[in-house]
Enzyme design. Structure first.
Site, PDB file in Angstrom:
ATOM      1  N   GLU A   1       3.111  -3.782   0.213  1.00 11.37           N
ATOM      2  CA  GLU A   1       1.922  -4.039   0.816  1.00 11.37           C
ATOM      3  C   GLU A   1       1.373  -2.268   1.035  1.00 11.37           C
ATOM      4  O   GLU A   1       1.981  -1.766   1.760  1.00 11.37           O
ATOM      5  CB  GLU A   1       1.597  -4.864   1.968  1.00 11.37           C
ATOM      6  CG  GLU A   1       0.387  -4.718   2.521  1.00 11.37           C
ATOM      7  CD  GLU A   1      -0.904  -5.493   1.870  1.00 11.37           C
ATOM      8  OE1 GLU A   1      -0.485  -5.743   0.539  1.00 11.37           O
ATOM      9  OE2 GLU A   1      -1.906  -5.490   2.254  1.00 11.37           O
TER      10      GLU A   1
ATOM     11  N   ASP B   1       4.839  -3.060   6.490  1.00 11.87           N
ATOM     12  CA  ASP B   1       5.410  -2.502   7.679  1.00 11.87           C
ATOM     13  C   ASP B   1       5.571  -3.646   8.910  1.00 11.87           C
ATOM     14  O   ASP B   1       5.429  -4.750   8.721  1.00 11.87           O
ATOM     15  CB  ASP B   1       3.704  -1.931   8.219  1.00 11.87           C
ATOM     16  CG  ASP B   1       3.785  -0.605   7.656  1.00 11.87           C
ATOM     17  OD1 ASP B   1       4.716   0.138   7.223  1.00 11.87           O
ATOM     18  OD2 ASP B   1       2.600  -0.334   7.389  1.00 11.87           O
TER      19      ASP B   1
ATOM     20  N   ASP C   1       4.299  -4.020  11.408  1.00 13.06           N
ATOM     21  CA  ASP C   1       3.069  -4.648  12.642  1.00 13.06           C
ATOM     22  C   ASP C   1       2.627  -5.891  11.840  1.00 13.06           C
ATOM     23  O   ASP C   1       2.941  -6.561  11.508  1.00 13.06           O
ATOM     24  CB  ASP C   1       2.162  -3.324  12.385  1.00 13.06           C
ATOM     25  CG  ASP C   1       1.462  -3.185  11.174  1.00 13.06           C
ATOM     26  OD1 ASP C   1       1.837  -4.160  10.103  1.00 13.06           O
ATOM     27  OD2 ASP C   1       0.971  -2.300  10.724  1.00 13.06           O
TER      28      ASP C   1
ATOM     29  N   ASP D   1      -0.132  -6.548  10.665  1.00 10.61           N
ATOM     30  CA  ASP D   1      -0.639  -6.817   9.107  1.00 10.61           C
ATOM     31  C   ASP D   1       0.594  -7.214   8.253  1.00 10.61           C
ATOM     32  O   ASP D   1       0.633  -8.127   7.382  1.00 10.61           O
ATOM     33  CB  ASP D   1      -1.442  -5.340   8.556  1.00 10.61           C
ATOM     34  CG  ASP D   1      -2.715  -5.429   9.265  1.00 10.61           C
ATOM     35  OD1 ASP D   1      -3.115  -6.602   9.782  1.00 10.61           O
ATOM     36  OD2 ASP D   1      -3.427  -4.372   9.058  1.00 10.61           O
TER      37      ASP D   1
END
Ligand code: TTJ
Length: 646
Positions: free
Chosen positions: A432, A505, A507, A509
């Site tokens: 992504e 990642d 995080d 998202d």
């Protein structure tokens, strides 16, 4: 190791066995608790709580309390009969000590009929003891005298002693998982809550209290469900975006020492949720009880539909998938010698259970349908709709397939493919983010590593039947790149890459996209997960630099501290800089290769069914349109989803 010259009187055969047993556990902890990751850490709690649950199932324990104390010490207390403190004749030691120091001793003292056997479960208190920096047990088994014993890394620091008085019987175990063993030592409240809630549903009436005492204000959850597995299906349906079609249906049977229970309730979604358990252990891979249930369900629905002319003569029978569309079902069986099979030992192998469940469901569901024609009609209509949709989807698929044959290339344009064709060596990274995908393309070994960047709009799989997935611009490239197809078209022999690695990642998202993809694989390409083809890339969390040395990378807090300590020891004056990795996009191609993609250095996590089930649940709650469950979920998992809009 004990010094041979200093052996004392207690150094007898039993002692040797104890040392060998618990040392084996410390040497190869994975063999006993699956892994030393966060999963294994949480497993310690389940092992201890299982003992108290056994006491509750035997009818002697009403309340269990689980505390997460500051420093991530766990304290489990029950009000059962108390582990016996009397001397056990074979060993000459108090039974309590035997339970905590001899491998596999638990069952002998359980007394209950449904002791767990096989799998990673029920390995017992001694394993937890061996893997704890310290553990203390307190027992009141006569309602008068409180006994206590302490162990460090499995070894008693003294004998079991009377330390005071007590008025009620019960057992308390406090332990601190050993940081020498576990890569992760911080407990996640949500993870424990989820599992304890499951246990509370499966043991109707028992009250389990989970308290998180680590922060300034304690978080407390009380779990008690008089309705048992009926409450369980209601709970699942409440947290979903769908509406229920009827009140839950419940059935139970007992034959000799085997008990089977089923609760089910349909909703208006297209998903199928079947949770099954054997002796309170989740059988994620299914097994005989699930097989019995599914074949009975299909049989009863088709017989009823034929009998009342809901299927026309020319119509094909309802398929298994048709009759399970929108179902939420919990199957729980108890049996004395459960055989756990399968890759993760979570598949029930006892074949006589299949008949027991099949016969029960056939008889009881037929009777329920005859007694309540309106209920039967509601549910059957759902299945008939599913059958029609399935037929329409098949036709649509044939059209698209014909089209793709006409087009020259069917692989997605953004795919950077690899040279190798043999899936036993090929890998695909699904990435992504444009800059991360760019770095991955430059950093990879194009001989065997393919890169597929993800783009496009996320599909709400929650409200989609299979046919919608085929048109989605985010998921379609994944489907064509992997080559295996979805649903009943799935064909593992067409798999183009042996390893499918999700890279996003660390995080919010990133976790979103991982959750979406895992949910998608779980629902539409489940065998890929079952056969261990899905992985999650693990980019490092920290970059540690010392002067002009080569930078080092750490993948957890514990590892970071270990590296720092190592560096300081080598040279006390060097300037050390620790950088928290902000994202994949900030790594250059070389760094990405070195830390995350090079098979020689990287760690990748294999996704198992349990992970996928969790993702599916998170996905539904977060993407669904019910606000209440979402709020509750975010509160429970505050650590991970704090940045999310409610
Ligand atoms: C054994 O047979 C006599 C009566 O008590 C039975 C027993 O072992 N009960 C029991 C064990 N209750 N609770 C436990 C227990 C609780 C915790 C939290 C941890 C462990 C290892 C055992």
């Amino acid at each position: 190791m004990a010094d041979i010259k200093n052996r004392d009187e207690s150094y007898d055969e039993n002692q040797i066995q104890v040392l060998e047993g618990l040392e084996a556990v410390r040497k190869r902890p994975g063999m006993y608790i699956g892994s030393t990751s966060s999963k294994g850490l949480h497993h310690l709690v389940y092992e201890i709580v299982d003992n108290a649950i056994d006491e509750a199932m035997a009818g002697y324990c009403k309340e269990i309390t689980v505390d997460i104390e500051p420093g991530d010490v766990i304290c489990v207390t029950d009000d059962g009969r108390g582990i016996p403190t009397g001397i056990q004749h074979q060993t000459g030691k108090p039974a309590v000590e035997v339970v905590f120091t001899i491998l596999h001793a638990g069952g002998k003292f359980g007394g209950g009929g449904y002791k767990v056997s096989g799998g990673l479960h029920g390995v017992g208190a001694s394993v937890v003891n061996a893997l704890s920096e310290w553990l203390e047990v307190e027992v009141c088994d006569d309602g008068k005298t409180l006994h206590r014993q302490r162990y460090e890394r499995g070894t008693p620091t003294g004998e079991l002693k009377a330390v005071g008085e007590c008025t009620k019987t019960g057992t308390r175990v406090r332990f601190k998982p050993d940081p020498e063993i576990f890569e992760e030592t911080v407990y996640d409240f949500g993870t424990l809550l989820h599992r304890l809630r499951e246990q509370a549903f499966l043991t109707a009436g028992v009250k389990i209290t989970l308290r998180d005492l680590r922060g300034e204000a304690p978080t407390i959850k009380e779990l008690q469900y008089e309705g048992g597995i009926v409450s369980f299906v209601e709970h699942i349906n409440k947290s979903r975006a769908a509406s229920t079609l009827h009140e839950p249906i419940y059935m139970k049977t007992q034959k000799d020492d085997r008990i089977a229970e089923v609760a089910l309730q349909y909703n208006d979604s297209y998903n199928e949720i079947i949770l099954s358990f054997a002796n309170n252990i989740a059988t994620t891979e299914g097994g005989m009880h699930e097989t019995g249930f599914k074949s009975a369900l299909t049989k009863v629905f088709n017989e009823y539909a034929r009998k009342y002319n809901l299927l026309k003569d020319a119509d094909k029978n309802l398929s298994g998938e048709d009759v399970r569309e929108g179902i939420v079902c919990v199957i729980s069986v108890k049996l004395s010698e459960a055989q756990f099979e399968g890759q993760t030992k979570t598949k029930l192998g006892n074949s006589d259970i299949r008949n027991l469940v099949d016969t029960m469901v056939t008889e009881k569901l037929t009777a329920i349908f005859e007694e309540r024609p309106q209920l039967a009609k509601t549910i059957l209509e759902k299945s008939l709709m599913a059958a029609r949709a399935r037929e329409a989807a098949r036709k649509a698929r044939e059209l698209t397939r014909r089209k793709s044959v006409l087009e020259s290339s069917s692989l997605p344009g953004k795919l950077a493919d690899c040279n190798e064709r043999d899936p036993s060596v090929t890998e695909i990274y699904i990435v992504e983010g444009d800059s991360a995908a760019g770095s991955a393309k430059q950093g990879r070994d194009s001989k065997f590593q393919a890169i597929l960047p993800l783009w496009g709009k996320m599909l709400n799989v929650e409200k989609s039947r299979l046919d919608k997935v085929y048109g989605n611009d985010k998921l379609m490239p994944v489907i064509t790149a992997l080559g295996v197809g979805i649903g009943d078209e799935f064909d593992i022999t067409k798999l183009r890459y042996g390893k499918v690695i999700l890279m996003a990642d660390a995080d919010v998202d990133g976790s979103h996209i991982r959750t979406l993809l895992l949910t998608f694989f779980f629902r539409f390409m489940r065998p890929l997960i079952e056969q261990g083809h899905i992985f999650i890339a693990q980019p490092p969390l920290f970059k540690i630099m010392r002067g002009r040395d080569e930078p080092r990378y750490a993948y957890s807090d514990v590892e970071r501290d270990r590296i720092l300590a190592e560096m300081r020891e080598k040279n006390p004056n060097a300037k050390i800089e620790v950088q928290r990795n902000k994202g994949l996009g900030e790594m250059n191609p070389q760094e990405l290769w070195d830390t995350t993609m090079n098979p020689e250095n990287r760690t990748i996590l294999r996704v198992d069914l349990e992970d996928a089930v969790a993702a599916d649940e998170i996905f539904t709650v977060l993407m669904g349109d019910k606000v209440e469950p979402r709020k509750a979920f975010i509160e429970e998992h505050a650590k991970y989803v704090q940045n999310l809009d409610i």
